[in-house]
Design a protein around this motif. Structure first.
Motif, PDB file in Angstrom:
ATOM      1  N   ASP A   1      -3.524   0.119  -3.280  1.00  0.00           N
ATOM      2  CA  ASP A   1      -3.122  -1.048  -3.100  1.00  0.00           C
ATOM      3  C   ASP A   1      -1.834  -1.194  -3.640  1.00  0.00           C
ATOM      4  N   ALA A   2      -1.417  -0.400  -4.546  1.00  0.00           N
ATOM      5  CA  ALA A   2       0.089  -0.674  -4.936  1.00  0.00           C
ATOM      6  C   ALA A   2       0.718   0.729  -5.469  1.00  0.00           C
ATOM      7  N   VAL A   3       2.047   0.977  -5.674  1.00  0.00           N
ATOM      8  CA  VAL A   3       2.459   2.139  -6.229  1.00  0.00           C
ATOM      9  C   VAL A   3       1.631   2.651  -7.443  1.00  0.00           C
ATOM     10  N   SER A   4       1.422   4.132  -7.388  1.00  0.00           N
ATOM     11  CA  SER A   4       0.697   4.587  -8.551  1.00  0.00           C
ATOM     12  C   SER A   4       1.696   5.547  -9.153  1.00  0.00           C
ATOM     13  N   ASN A   5       1.485   5.829 -10.572  1.00  0.00           N
ATOM     14  CA  ASN A   5       2.117   6.702 -11.272  1.00  0.00           C
ATOM     15  C   ASN A   5       1.295   7.566 -12.212  1.00  0.00           C
ATOM     16  N   PHE A   6       1.258   8.713 -11.811  1.00  0.00           N
ATOM     17  CA  PHE A   6       0.258   9.523 -12.505  1.00  0.00           C
ATOM     18  C   PHE A   6       1.169  10.405 -13.480  1.00  0.00           C
ATOM     19  N   MET A   7       2.234  10.125 -13.875  1.00  0.00           N
ATOM     20  CA  MET A   7       3.251  10.986 -14.673  1.00  0.00           C
ATOM     21  C   MET A   7       2.768  10.603 -16.293  1.00  0.00           C
ATOM     22  N   GLY A   8       2.006   9.500 -16.374  1.00  0.00           N
ATOM     23  CA  GLY A   8       1.776   9.133 -17.612  1.00  0.00           C
ATOM     24  C   GLY A   8       0.365   9.252 -18.119  1.00  0.00           C
ATOM     25  N   THR A   9      -0.481   8.277 -18.820  1.00  0.00           N
ATOM     26  CA  THR A   9      -1.625   8.174 -19.034  1.00  0.00           C
ATOM     27  C   THR A   9      -2.758   8.301 -17.828  1.00  0.00           C
ATOM     28  N   ASP A  10      -2.413   7.714 -16.725  1.00  0.00           N
ATOM     29  CA  ASP A  10      -3.105   7.631 -15.641  1.00  0.00           C
ATOM     30  C   ASP A  10      -3.514   8.869 -15.024  1.00  0.00           C
ATOM     31  N   MET A  11      -4.715   8.892 -14.500  1.00  0.00           N
ATOM     32  CA  MET A  11      -4.954  10.329 -13.810  1.00  0.00           C
ATOM     33  C   MET A  11      -5.712  10.525 -12.726  1.00  0.00           C
ATOM     34  N   LEU A  12      -5.463  11.203 -11.670  1.00  0.00           N
ATOM     35  CA  LEU A  12      -6.139  11.248 -10.257  1.00  0.00           C
ATOM     36  C   LEU A  12      -6.935  12.567 -10.393  1.00  0.00           C
ATOM     37  N   SER A  13      -8.140  12.377 -10.147  1.00  0.00           N
ATOM     38  CA  SER A  13      -9.001  13.543 -10.406  1.00  0.00           C
ATOM     39  C   SER A  13      -9.494  13.896  -8.614  1.00  0.00           C
ATOM     40  N   VAL A  14      -9.421  14.991  -8.284  1.00  0.00           N
ATOM     41  CA  VAL A  14      -9.954  15.461  -6.990  1.00  0.00           C
ATOM     42  C   VAL A  14     -11.044  16.369  -6.892  1.00  0.00           C
ATOM     43  N   GLU A  15     -12.132  16.341  -6.567  1.00  0.00           N
ATOM     44  CA  GLU A  15     -13.117  17.287  -6.704  1.00  0.00           C
ATOM     45  C   GLU A  15     -13.580  17.796  -5.130  1.00  0.00           C
ATOM     46  N   TRP A  16     -13.512  18.849  -4.738  1.00  0.00           N
ATOM     47  CA  TRP A  16     -13.847  19.207  -3.478  1.00  0.00           C
ATOM     48  C   TRP A  16     -15.081  20.202  -3.372  1.00  0.00           C
ATOM     49  N   ASP A  17     -16.088  19.749  -2.511  1.00  0.00           N
ATOM     50  CA  ASP A  17     -17.463  20.487  -2.689  1.00  0.00           C
ATOM     51  C   ASP A  17     -17.299  21.615  -1.369  1.00  0.00           C
ATOM     52  N   LEU A  18     -16.954  22.773  -1.826  1.00  0.00           N
ATOM     53  CA  LEU A  18     -16.682  23.672  -0.850  1.00  0.00           C
ATOM     54  C   LEU A  18     -18.031  24.429  -0.188  1.00  0.00           C
ATOM     55  N   ASP A  19     -18.922  24.447  -0.788  1.00  0.00           N
ATOM     56  CA  ASP A  19     -20.140  24.995  -0.202  1.00  0.00           C
ATOM     57  C   ASP A  19     -21.134  23.655   0.341  1.00  0.00           C
ATOM     58  N   SER A  20     -20.469  22.499   0.362  1.00  0.00           N
ATOM     59  CA  SER A  20     -21.482  21.374   0.995  1.00  0.00           C
ATOM     60  C   SER A  20     -23.049  21.299   0.327  1.00  0.00           C
ATOM     61  N   ASN A  21     -23.048  21.506  -0.911  1.00  0.00           N
ATOM     62  CA  ASN A  21     -24.437  21.485  -1.612  1.00  0.00           C
ATOM     63  C   ASN A  21     -24.527  20.199  -2.471  1.00  0.00           C
TER      64      ASN A  21
ATOM     65  N   GLN B   1       0.975  -1.189  -0.041  1.00  0.00           N
ATOM     66  CA  GLN B   1      -0.075   0.005  -0.060  1.00  0.00           C
ATOM     67  C   GLN B   1       1.106   1.195  -0.074  1.00  0.00           C
ATOM     68  N   ARG B   2       0.383   2.406  -0.683  1.00  0.00           N
ATOM     69  CA  ARG B   2       0.966   3.436  -0.964  1.00  0.00           C
ATOM     70  C   ARG B   2       0.270   4.813  -0.689  1.00  0.00           C
ATOM     71  N   TYR B   3       0.748   5.677  -0.056  1.00  0.00           N
ATOM     72  CA  TYR B   3       0.100   6.945   0.328  1.00  0.00           C
ATOM     73  C   TYR B   3       0.506   7.912  -1.249  1.00  0.00           C
ATOM     74  N   LEU B   4      -0.463   8.689  -1.532  1.00  0.00           N
ATOM     75  CA  LEU B   4      -0.163   9.757  -2.569  1.00  0.00           C
ATOM     76  C   LEU B   4      -0.495  10.965  -1.781  1.00  0.00           C
ATOM     77  N   VAL B   5       0.367  11.835  -1.560  1.00  0.00           N
ATOM     78  CA  VAL B   5       0.028  13.322  -0.863  1.00  0.00           C
ATOM     79  C   VAL B   5      -0.106  14.433  -1.606  1.00  0.00           C
ATOM     80  N   LEU B   6      -1.243  15.134  -1.770  1.00  0.00           N
ATOM     81  CA  LEU B   6      -1.804  16.350  -2.417  1.00  0.00           C
ATOM     82  C   LEU B   6      -1.683  17.281  -1.570  1.00  0.00           C
TER      83      LEU B   6
END
Length: 745
Positions: free
Chosen positions: A725-745, A3-8
């Motif tokens: 579950d395993a080491v991730s690599n987002f330098m290539g075609t794989d992508m991590l998308s993070v969306e944050w609901d600022l106004d909790s609606n 298992q690995r952590y990705l920190v943003l």
């Protein structure tokens, strides 16, 4: 599985004449000159000066600024004597403790900047009626180190102004940093202090406080000690000393044949100040002379409170306080107003970082302007000392009533008076108005009504009321924030209050509609000799000094019901300011027992906001150690921002929870920077709660299968630790998308 952590890190953008009564006469009327300022000399202080017998009366004097030596000498030359501790004048900034003899001398001090003079004899009441997991203090001790040292409050000093503490209790001792062998000789165990494998007279025999001692010792609720004379009773004066053991295999017991011993011989009590005798006892100087100085209260209130702040030793007992590494300043106090000023002054002079006040009073304005409240503010703003305070335990006791009185109308609350005890009971009535033409009328169960007259005519006065049904002192005050206050108090043996149900009527002839808060106090939380039968209200019941603008008022939380206890006082403050600030465990809190030497038990459960408040004081010590820069604003912000953790934090404080339940782990993260850095490690995120989880999905690539996410938010950034579950690599075609609901609606 790896298992690995990705920190943003994401960035976010007077002369007083009694009014003519309708149907009663007074036998005694105290007349005093108000002048133009009815708030300069408090009514209670006026009465005390009038009854002064040549010994002077205790007063708290608030000046515009701290006095110079010349000003002090000038004031003393006109007959006001400043209180002293040794040769030092007792003050907290611009607030001074003094002995005064006449009202004229006090009023003359206005020329030297006196703002207000109040009684120094107001009596406060201790707020009485494992928790560390609930506030995650244990997570901090077990997971966080700063510069190689466990974060346990080390290097931080907490002053406890209370009834004292049984400081000989094993909870109040730190371990000496050396391990020793146990040795067995002549049917007893000893501690080999000089490493010569010989049992010597100063090394034992070892006894268990509770029960016989064998080769294995269960330390969860028990302690061992060296018994110099060989008996089963601990006696510090005879040379007996507490010892602990190193549980190297984690089986919750000490094997005296193979595991190590440690001496618990460093007192956590750095200073003990006994206000009853004015003696000061200092660790490594003369503290050993205070063997007989313990807890002054019949419930041993202060011992329990101090133990909850800093008691016990990690890994050596189950009963550990929130900051077991902190030092304590124990201020053994009678808890009058003058003593509280003296206690805060002493804490300031001796470099306390935090003060805990687990006591309450409803005798005052309750709007943040009472002298004790202003002392807390002074300590914070000018000395950087944070103060935690019990919110009070007035909930459900029917001792508070709140009702409205429309303009041109009246309203009545029912007051039920029983057999009042000799504890100076009182009724306090508070309201704000724009013209002060209100009347207060008392109608007894039988007999004529008692009309105190228009408030504008009696404001700033004190007088003796003497009727067939009610004999008491009456005090009429106006706070600097415009709060009107009438207090009717039984203060002498001759005073009496007729039993039965009274009508207390407020008439509002003109002006704005008003809200009236009334507080009935019969001497203790457990008494029910003066209660309301109508308009009872649990809100607006925060007690002083928790009402201070800068006190951290603490509500009581029940771990078993996951709710605020019914008896915990609720906010907001009487003027609408948000209170309490935070909640902490306050039900069945097990901590040090003050009379342990005369009982078979080291521990006792207690409850109430008195027990909740020291949890917060201890966590503040953890925060201060972790923060490391002695920044009280930062420490306060961290405490509040971490309250409630991730899921139950309230940006706008609630009347019961405040900002939420005390959370040591979350709060400490606000003074650490590592968690939001992209180079941080798994351990940097150990104190943070998991934000969301997701089960194993076999159909998803291991390096893309997100199992859980942790989140940490600063004021301008958001950090996420994303576990896959395993080491991730987002330098290539794989992508991590993070969306944050600022106004909790």
């Amino acid at each position: 599985m790896i298992q690995r952590y990705l920190v943003l890190a994401l960035l976010f953008a007077s002369m007083i004449v009694m009014p003519a009564p309708a149907k009663y006469t007074t036998t005694t009327t105290i007349q005093s000159s108000r002048g133009d300022d009815v708030t300069l000399v408090e009514a209670q202080l006026q009465m005390a000066i009038t009854n002064e017998n040549g010994q002077g009366v205790s007063a708290l004097l608030e000046f515009e600024k701290q006095l110079t030596e010349f000003e002090i000498n000038t004031i003393e030359s006109i007959g006001v004597k400043f209180a002293r501790r040794g040769s030092s004048i007792i003050n907290v900034g611009r607030f001074y403790s003094a002995i005064v003899y006449d009202e004229g001398s006090v009023r003359h001090l206005s020329e030297l900047g006196l703002i207000r003079a109040t009684s120094g004899s107001k009596q406060f009441t201790p707020s009485i009626i494992s928790s560390m997991e609930a506030i995650r203090a244990d997570d901090v001790w077990n997971n966080l180190e700063i510069n190689g040292q466990t974060v346990d409050g080390s290097g931080v000093t907490v002053a406890v102004i209370d009834t004292g503490a049984a400081w000989l209790h094993p909870a109040f001792w730190k371990q000496y940093p050396t391990e020793f062998d146990f040795i067995f000789w002549s049917s007893n165990y000893y501690v080999d202090l000089n490493d010569n494998a010989i049992a010597e007279s100063n090394e034992g025999p070892i006894k268990a406080f509770d029960g016989p001692l064998g080769s294995s010792f269960d330390y969860a609720s028990n302690y061992m000690f060296i018994s110099i004379d060989g008996d089963d009773n601990f006696d510090y004066a005879d040379g007996d000393r507490w010892i602990g053991g190193i549980d190297s295999n984690g089986d919750n017991s000490i094997d005296l044949t193979s595991e190590k011993a440690v001496m618990l011989n460093i007192s956590k009590v750095a200073i003990l100040y006994d206000q009853f005798s004015s003696n000061v006892y200092i660790r490594d100087v003369n503290l050993t002379q205070a063997v007989s100085i313990g807890d002054s209260h019949s419930t041993y209130h202060g011992t329990h409170v101090a133990s909850t702040v800093a008691g016990g030793q990690i890994g050596m007992t189950s009963y550990v306080g929130a900051a077991p590494g902190a030092d304590l300043i124990i201020i053994r106090s009678p808890l009058t107003s003058a003593d509280i000023l003296d206690g805060i002054s002493f804490a300031v002079e001796n470099d306390a970082d935090i003060i805990n006040m687990s006591f309450s009073s409803y005798l005052g304005f309750l709007d943040g302007t009472d002298s004790e409240d202003l002392l807390v503010t002074e300590a914070f703003l000018n000395h950087g000392i944070l103060t935690t305070a019990a919110a009070g335990n007035l909930g459900t006791l029917k001792k508070h009533a709140r009702f409205s009185v429309p303009s041109g109308d009246s309203n009545t609350v029912l007051l039920d008076v029983g057999n009042l005890k000799d504890v100076n009971p009182y009724l306090s009535i508070l309201w704000q108005s724009n013209n002060r033409d209100e009347h207060v009328l008392f109608t007894p169960p039988s007999g004529p009504p008692i009309d105190l007259g228009a408030y504008s005519e009696i404001a700033g006065s004190s007088f003796a009321l003497d009727t067939e049904n009610l004999s008491a002192y009456v005090f009429c005050e106006i706070s600097s924030r415009g709060m009107n206050n009438i207090i009717v108090q039984i203060s002498t043996e001759e005073h009496h209050w007729q039993n039965g149900v009274w009508d207390v009527t407020i008439t509002n002839p003109s002006g704005d509609d008003i809200w009236v808060d009334s507080y009935a106090w019969d001497g203790d939380w457990i008494y029910s000799d003066m209660t309301f039968d109508s308009y009872t209200d649990n809100l607006h019941t925060i007690s002083s000094p928790g009402t201070s603008d800068f006190a951290i008022a603490v509500a009581s939380y029940s771990e078993s019901t996951n709710s605020i206890t019914s008896g915990s006082s609720r906010g907001p403050r009487i003027d609408g300011a948000p209170k309490p600030n935070i909640a902490a465990p306050g039900v069945s809190i097990d901590a040090a027992r003050g009379d342990f030497l005369s009982s078979d038990d080291l521990w006792v459960p207690k409850g109430g906001t008195s027990m909740a408040s020291p949890h917060v004081a201890g966590v503040l010590a953890l925060i201060r150690q972790a923060e490391g820069n002695d920044n009280p604003w930062m420490d306060y912000s961290a405490l509040i921002n971490g309250a409630g953790g991730l899921a139950n934090h309230f940006d706008i404080p609630l009347n019961d929870w405040g900002h939420g339940l005390l959370d040591a782990g979350s709060s400490i993260m606000y003074v650490l920077n590592e968690a939001i850095e992209s180079s941080s490690s798994l351990s940097d995120w150990s104190l943070l709660e998991t934000f969301t989880t997701d089960g194993d999905e076999p159909g998803v690539q291991a390096d893309l299968d997100i199992r859980y996410v942790k989140v940490f938010q600063h004021s301008d950034s958001l950090g996420l630790a994303i576990n896959t579950d395993a080491v991730s690599n987002f330098m290539g075609t794989d992508m991590l998308s993070v969306e944050w609901d600022l106004d909790s609606n």
